[in-house]
Write an enzyme that holds these catalytic residues in place. Structure first.
Site, PDB file in Angstrom:
ATOM      1  N   LYS A   1       0.811  -1.212   0.000  1.00 21.49           N
ATOM      2  CA  LYS A   1       0.000   0.000   0.000  1.00 21.49           C
ATOM      3  C   LYS A   1       0.850   1.270   0.000  1.00 21.49           C
ATOM      4  O   LYS A   1       2.052   1.262   0.237  1.00 21.49           O
ATOM      5  CB  LYS A   1      -0.965  -0.020   1.187  1.00 21.49           C
ATOM      6  CG  LYS A   1      -2.137  -0.960   0.965  1.00 21.49           C
ATOM      7  CD  LYS A   1      -3.209  -0.803   2.013  1.00 21.49           C
ATOM      8  CE  LYS A   1      -4.432  -1.664   1.679  1.00 21.49           C
ATOM      9  NZ  LYS A   1      -5.472  -1.580   2.717  1.00 21.49           N
TER      10      LYS A   1
ATOM     11  N   ARG B   1      -3.875  -9.861   5.331  1.00 23.36           N
ATOM     12  CA  ARG B   1      -4.264  -9.898   3.914  1.00 23.36           C
ATOM     13  C   ARG B   1      -3.054  -9.462   3.095  1.00 23.36           C
ATOM     14  O   ARG B   1      -2.610  -8.316   3.198  1.00 23.36           O
ATOM     15  CB  ARG B   1      -5.460  -8.981   3.664  1.00 23.36           C
ATOM     16  CG  ARG B   1      -5.996  -9.038   2.233  1.00 23.36           C
ATOM     17  CD  ARG B   1      -7.176  -8.087   2.076  1.00 23.36           C
ATOM     18  NE  ARG B   1      -7.772  -8.179   0.755  1.00 23.36           N
ATOM     19  CZ  ARG B   1      -7.380  -7.493  -0.321  1.00 23.36           C
ATOM     20  NH1 ARG B   1      -6.350  -6.648  -0.230  1.00 23.36           N
ATOM     21  NH2 ARG B   1      -7.983  -7.643  -1.478  1.00 23.36           N
TER      22      ARG B   1
END
Length: 278
Positions: A222, A256
């Protein structure tokens, strides 16, 4: 200095299967030319499972910053054939990454066992659909919608506000008939949050874990990693694994991740160093 106490049980690994043309990291790999690349999906799923994935997270709508909403029909055309094929071939749990009540119901029929909703079942009918399916649910915090969520997000106290939101959503779900033990929470790193908000939330992970619900963390590749390291998406492996280890030490239940193999290697090393049987 290394500490002698045992770390919590190893987090489950949720491997990402983006069935989208526009996801920030791997969009267009498994869905190209308006069609699901089912053979590629099955090969990727096998790779994830062989590397140690416990859960396969199937998503048909990109939730990257600036992403557009897709229709229920588009989303179902992407994810339902995939979930059906995965359920027929693999024993791994299947999570459907969706906010659509219709997709939730169809995914449950196709073989999904978890609903992973970035909107925490706030869409009309979503709570009722989740109750109807009987599936486990992950409730995530997101400020705004993907198309606009990163437009100068602001909080008075991001940790307190995220905790309050998640507590309220848990209470609403329990009141509607979802068993508390079927719920998980996700602070939503990168969803309507600045780098400083993300870092404050990450430091507060032990507080979230202490609320006695499984905590899911998704930080793989991210922008918070890119902002810290000044690296593009395809050069964020080391940062992703570092945050995964820190989250594991904080006691989270599910990670995740895109890079299951590297994350699993790091977790096994951590288990061995801290005295758990690897």
């Amino acid at each position: 200095m290394l500490h002698a106490q045992l770390m919590p049980a190893r987090p489950q690994l949720m491997g990402v299967l983006n069935i989208t043309p526009d996801s920030f990291s791997d969009g267009g790999v498994l869905y190209r030319g308006g069609a699901v690349q089912i053979n590629a999906v099955l090969l990727r799923a096998q790779e994830l499972i062989d590397a140690g994935a416990d859960i396969l997270d199937v998503g048909g709508e990109s939730t990257r910053p600036g992403a557009d909403v897709v229709s229920d029909e588009q989303e179902m055309a992407r994810v339902i054939p995939v979930i059906t094929a995965l359920a027929a071939r693999f024993a791994a749990q299947i999570s459907v990454d969706t906010s659509s009540p219709q997709v939730m119901r169809e995914a449950a029929q196709a073989g999904a066992s978890i609903i992973n909703d970035v909107r925490a079942l706030t869409r009309p009918g979503a709570v009722a659909a989740a109750v109807e399916t009987g599936l486990r649910v992950c409730l995530m915090h997101m400020r705004g919608e993907p198309a606009t969520m990163q437009a100068d997000p602001g909080y008075t106290d991001v940790v307190a506000e995220v905790k309050t939101f998640l507590s309220e959503r848990v209470a609403a779900c329990v009141a509607a008939g979802i068993a508390r033990e079927h719920l998980m929470v996700d602070p939503g790193f990168g969803f309507g949050k600045s780098l400083q908000h993300n870092l404050q939330l990450f430091r507060a992970l032990p507080e979230l874990v202490a609320q006695n619900l499984p905590v899911v963390v998704g930080v793989s590749r991210k922008s918070m990693i890119g902002n810290i390291l000044q690296r593009p998406v395809d050069e964020r492996l080391h940062g992703s694994v570092s945050l995964a280890l820190l989250a594991a030490q904080a006691g989270v239940s599910v990670l995740r991740v895109h890079d299951v193999s590297a994350t699993m290697d790091a977790l096994r090393i951590l288990e061995a160093v801290q005295g758990n049987d690897p």
